[in-house]
Design an enzyme around this catalytic site. Structure first.
Site, mmCIF file in Angstrom:
data_model
loop_
_atom_site.group_PDB
_atom_site.id
_atom_site.type_symbol
_atom_site.label_atom_id
_atom_site.label_comp_id
_atom_site.label_asym_id
_atom_site.label_seq_id
_atom_site.Cartn_x
_atom_site.Cartn_y
_atom_site.Cartn_z
ATOM 1 N N HIS A 52 0.988 -1.370 0.018
ATOM 2 C CA HIS A 52 0.049 0.093 0.083
ATOM 3 C C HIS A 52 0.932 1.396 -0.121
ATOM 4 C CE1 HIS A 52 0.420 -0.102 4.638
ATOM 5 N NE2 HIS A 52 0.323 1.035 4.412
ATOM 6 N N ASP A 81 0.051 -7.330 1.387
ATOM 7 C CA ASP A 81 0.469 -6.043 1.523
ATOM 8 C C ASP A 81 2.188 -5.923 1.658
ATOM 9 O OD1 ASP A 81 0.429 -3.324 1.949
ATOM 10 O OD2 ASP A 81 -0.810 -3.358 3.953
ATOM 11 N N GLY A 148 3.597 6.556 7.679
ATOM 12 C CA GLY A 148 4.782 6.926 7.580
ATOM 13 C C GLY A 148 5.627 5.611 8.228
ATOM 14 N N ASN A 149 5.134 4.906 9.234
ATOM 15 C CA ASN A 149 5.711 3.696 9.826
ATOM 16 C C ASN A 149 5.743 2.422 8.745
ATOM 17 O OD1 ASN A 149 5.107 4.660 12.956
ATOM 18 N ND2 ASN A 149 7.064 4.040 12.452
ATOM 19 N N SER A 150 4.523 2.687 7.814
ATOM 20 C CA SER A 150 4.301 1.530 7.142
ATOM 21 C C SER A 150 5.537 1.106 6.162
ATOM 22 C CB SER A 150 3.056 1.714 6.160
ATOM 23 O OG SER A 150 2.045 1.763 6.864
#
Length: 201
Positions: A52, A81, A148-150
């Site tokens: 994503h 993902d 932003g951690n993703s």
């Protein structure tokens, strides 16, 4: 004595985060708001992130040393993902993928760029492992993941990646794609790209 132990733990965790930051990258898609994170998993420019995070092109990757590259998307699986990127750089500081899932109670560090804060570190504890109805494996941690951690690494006390930071599943529970799922995805994507090369040779 207790104070000495806490000071040592603080020093060790700070050193762990600093070391792991070398393999953390910033991932963005030109023309789209927001950024995500990624993990250097091979010195020859392989980067693992969430699917994503790269829902468009061109994908830009910025290394910890400030260099930026346009990335090629080698593989992307929205159901898992996960996505694998390739950038034109060599001799990069890759992070090691753990050989096994972390045990409940393990200390972990989540790295990423939440809300645009560069290379932020959050410390937590693994609360358990979970498999959802779709068969996806997750590492659950008692820390908050933010936009932003993703795609960033969840690392154990040895600096090994035990998960890929992905979503929040509750007010205080973050979920990371398991390292076992990440390993299987990487193996599949690399095999798909190596087969044509072997046939051509």
């Amino acid at each position: 004595m207790g104070g000495d132990l806490l000071r040592q733990l603080n020093t060790d965790l700070a050193a762990l985060a600093e070391t792991a930051r070398s393999g953390l990258v910033r991932v963005g898609v030109r023309g789209m708001l927001g950024v995500g994170s990624g993990i250097i998993v091979h010195p020859a420019g392989l980067v693992l992130t969430n699917a994503h995070v790269v829902r468009g092109e061109p994908v830009r990757v910025r290394l910890a040393d400030g260099r930026e590259f346009t990335a090629r998307v080698l593989g992307r699986d929205p159901a898992a993902d996960l996505a694998v990127l390739l950038i034109g750089a060599m001799d990069l500081p890759a992070l090691e993928l753990a050989a096994a899932e972390p045990a409940a109670g393990s200390l972990v560090v989540a790295l990423g760029h939440p809300w645009g804060v560069e290379a932020a570190a959050s410390f937590g504890v693994v609360t358990g492992l979970s498999t959802d109805e779709a068969g996806r494996e997750w590492v659950l941690v008692n820390l908050r993941l933010r936009p932003g951690n993703s795609g960033g690494p969840l690392v154990d006390a040895g600096g090994r990646v035990v998960g890929i930071n992905t979503i929040m599943t509750g007010a205080e529970t973050g979920a990371a794609v398991s390292v076992r799922a990440a390993r299987a995805f990487l193996k599949r994507i690399l095999a798909e790209h190596l087969r044509p090369a072997a046939a051509a040779g």
